[in-house]
Design a protein around this motif. Structure first.
Motif, short mmCIF file in Angstrom:
data_model
loop_
_atom_site.label_atom_id
_atom_site.label_comp_id
_atom_site.label_asym_id
_atom_site.label_seq_id
_atom_site.Cartn_x
_atom_site.Cartn_y
_atom_site.Cartn_z
N ASN A 215 15.57 12.66 79.18
CA ASN A 215 15.34 13.99 79.76
C ASN A 215 15.44 15.04 78.67
N ASP A 216 15.11 16.27 79.00
CA ASP A 216 15.47 17.39 78.13
C ASP A 216 16.12 18.47 78.99
N TRP A 217 16.59 19.51 78.33
CA TRP A 217 17.20 20.63 79.05
C TRP A 217 16.47 21.90 78.67
N LYS A 218 16.29 22.76 79.64
CA LYS A 218 15.71 24.06 79.38
C LYS A 218 16.80 25.11 79.58
N ILE A 219 16.85 26.07 78.66
CA ILE A 219 17.91 27.08 78.71
C ILE A 219 17.28 28.47 78.75
N TYR A 220 17.58 29.21 79.80
CA TYR A 220 17.17 30.61 79.88
C TYR A 220 18.35 31.49 79.46
N ILE A 221 18.08 32.47 78.62
CA ILE A 221 19.12 33.36 78.14
C ILE A 221 18.79 34.79 78.59
N PHE A 229 18.86 24.09 83.00
CA PHE A 229 18.44 23.07 83.95
C PHE A 229 17.90 21.85 83.22
N LYS A 230 18.10 20.71 83.84
CA LYS A 230 17.79 19.40 83.26
C LYS A 230 16.44 18.94 83.79
N ARG A 231 15.60 18.46 82.86
CA ARG A 231 14.26 18.01 83.24
C ARG A 231 14.12 16.53 82.86
N PRO A 232 14.12 15.64 83.85
CA PRO A 232 14.03 14.20 83.55
C PRO A 232 12.60 13.79 83.20
N LEU A 233 12.48 12.70 82.44
CA LEU A 233 11.18 12.11 82.18
C LEU A 233 10.72 11.37 83.44
N LEU A 234 9.55 11.69 83.91
CA LEU A 234 9.02 11.06 85.12
C LEU A 234 8.01 9.99 84.76
N LYS A 235 7.94 8.98 85.57
CA LYS A 235 7.04 7.86 85.33
C LYS A 235 5.60 8.35 85.20
N GLY A 236 4.94 7.87 84.15
CA GLY A 236 3.54 8.24 83.93
C GLY A 236 3.35 9.47 83.06
N ARG A 237 4.44 10.15 82.66
CA ARG A 237 4.32 11.36 81.83
C ARG A 237 4.72 11.11 80.38
N TYR A 249 13.90 18.99 88.99
CA TYR A 249 14.87 19.42 87.98
C TYR A 249 16.26 19.54 88.59
N PHE A 250 17.28 19.55 87.72
CA PHE A 250 18.67 19.67 88.15
C PHE A 250 19.26 20.94 87.53
N TYR A 251 19.97 21.71 88.35
CA TYR A 251 20.42 23.03 87.93
C TYR A 251 21.95 23.12 87.95
N GLY A 252 22.46 24.12 87.20
CA GLY A 252 23.90 24.38 87.21
C GLY A 252 24.70 23.19 86.72
N LEU A 253 25.78 22.89 87.41
CA LEU A 253 26.63 21.76 87.01
C LEU A 253 25.88 20.44 87.10
N GLU A 254 24.89 20.35 87.98
CA GLU A 254 24.12 19.11 88.10
C GLU A 254 23.24 18.86 86.89
N ALA A 255 23.07 19.86 86.04
CA ALA A 255 22.28 19.68 84.82
C ALA A 255 23.02 18.82 83.80
N GLU A 256 24.35 18.70 83.97
CA GLU A 256 25.17 17.84 83.09
C GLU A 256 24.91 18.16 81.62
N GLY A 260 27.61 20.77 72.69
CA GLY A 260 26.73 20.99 71.54
C GLY A 260 25.31 21.33 71.89
N LEU A 261 24.98 21.37 73.18
CA LEU A 261 23.60 21.64 73.60
C LEU A 261 23.12 23.00 73.08
N PHE A 262 24.00 24.01 73.14
CA PHE A 262 23.57 25.35 72.77
C PHE A 262 23.29 25.48 71.28
N ASP A 263 23.77 24.53 70.47
CA ASP A 263 23.45 24.54 69.05
C ASP A 263 21.97 24.27 68.81
N PHE A 264 21.28 23.72 69.82
CA PHE A 264 19.87 23.42 69.71
C PHE A 264 19.01 24.47 70.40
#
Length: 265
Positions: A215-221, A229-237, A249-256, A260-264
């Motif tokens: 997955n990846d994470w998207k960060i709005y500032i 929010f967390k964006r999983p890799l979906l089959k076929g993509r 997508y998964f938001y808030g605490l569910e984004a897990e 160190g994520l914010f360093d990226f």
């Protein structure tokens, strides 16, 4: 009450909100005016096409606007011209022109990331033509992530596994104008020493591939607040998490979000 100029496009749209009524009609301008009014500001809506810099009335004026995702980004290019001119004339444009330039322009995004030293955790190279690439082809390590400069929701992104595949991909993203190419070939016959234009001049990015990601994470500032929010890799993509749909997508605490994520970001 302090006034803020809010620029609209020719469809009277302000904002890129898609799921509205009517569809893709942008923000509710009346509500937006009320929200600003509550904070002590009056919004003065104006069309981009009504800006006249010869009047010299925009120095130190506050101007807000939004970009455009029109087909081919042709109107977005016009917005860039207007906003850059306003900024040069002394207006306080929000966002600043450099951020508009980076919108849907991954090449400039990458260059801005470099010169502002935003993060050194991911390596990427930008190229403006096939000939630019050929000058550095021996430095490319495979697999490598290929990205066209324009495009959203994962369009133009793929994993390249060989030099042959990379050359083919660069050719694919270019729309040839054979009449212009023929004229340029004629110049090489007519003028000794003339170097022909590269046939493939669509800019692109090569970015290091990070294996085993699910997955990846998207960060709005916004100001001092960060929203993840967390964006999983979906089959076929393939390697693309972007464009999988907000319902997946998964938001808030569910984004897990890992340490160190914010360093990226």
């Amino acid at each position: 009450m302090k006034s803020i100029i809010a620029l609209m496009d020719y469809k009277t749209k302000f904002g890129s909100k898609h799921f509205d009524t009517p569809y893709r009609s942008g923000m509710d301008k009346d509500k937006l005016s009320d929200y600003f009014n509550d904070m002590g500001f009056r919004l003065a809506y104006t069309y981009f096409n009504e800006i006249n810099l010869s009047e010299g009335t925009f120095k130190d004026k506050d101007v807000i606007y939004t970009s455009s995702e029109d087909i081919g980004y042709k109107y977005k290019s016009y917005i860039e011209d207007v906003i850059y001119a306003l900024e040069l004339s002394g207006a306080n444009v929000v966002p600043a022109y450099k951020h508009l330039r980076a919108n849907n322009n991954k090449v400039f995004m990458e260059l801005m990331r470099q010169f502002e030293d935003l993060t050194n955790n991911i390596n990427a190279q930008v190229y403006g033509s096939m000939k630019d690439l050929l000058m550095h082809l021996n430095k490319v390590t495979y697999p490598v992530v290929f990205k066209t400069s324009e495009g959203a929701s994962g369009t133009g992104v793929c994993l390249i596994k060989s030099e042959k595949e990379l050359i083919t991909k660069v050719k694919q993203i270019n729309q040839r104008n054979y009449r212009s190419d023929l004229r340029d070939y004629g110049r090489s016959l007519k003028h000794e020493g003339y170097i022909r234009e590269s046939l493939y001049r669509q800019k692109f990015i090569l970015q290091d591939f990070i294996p085993n990601l699910q997955n990846d994470w998207k960060i709005y500032i916004f100001g001092e607040k960060l929203y993840v929010f967390k964006r999983p890799l979906l089959k076929g993509r393939g390697i693309k998490a972007s464009g999988g749909g907000y319902d997946n997508y998964f938001y808030g605490l569910e984004a897990e979000a890992p340490d160190g994520l914010f360093d990226f970001a």
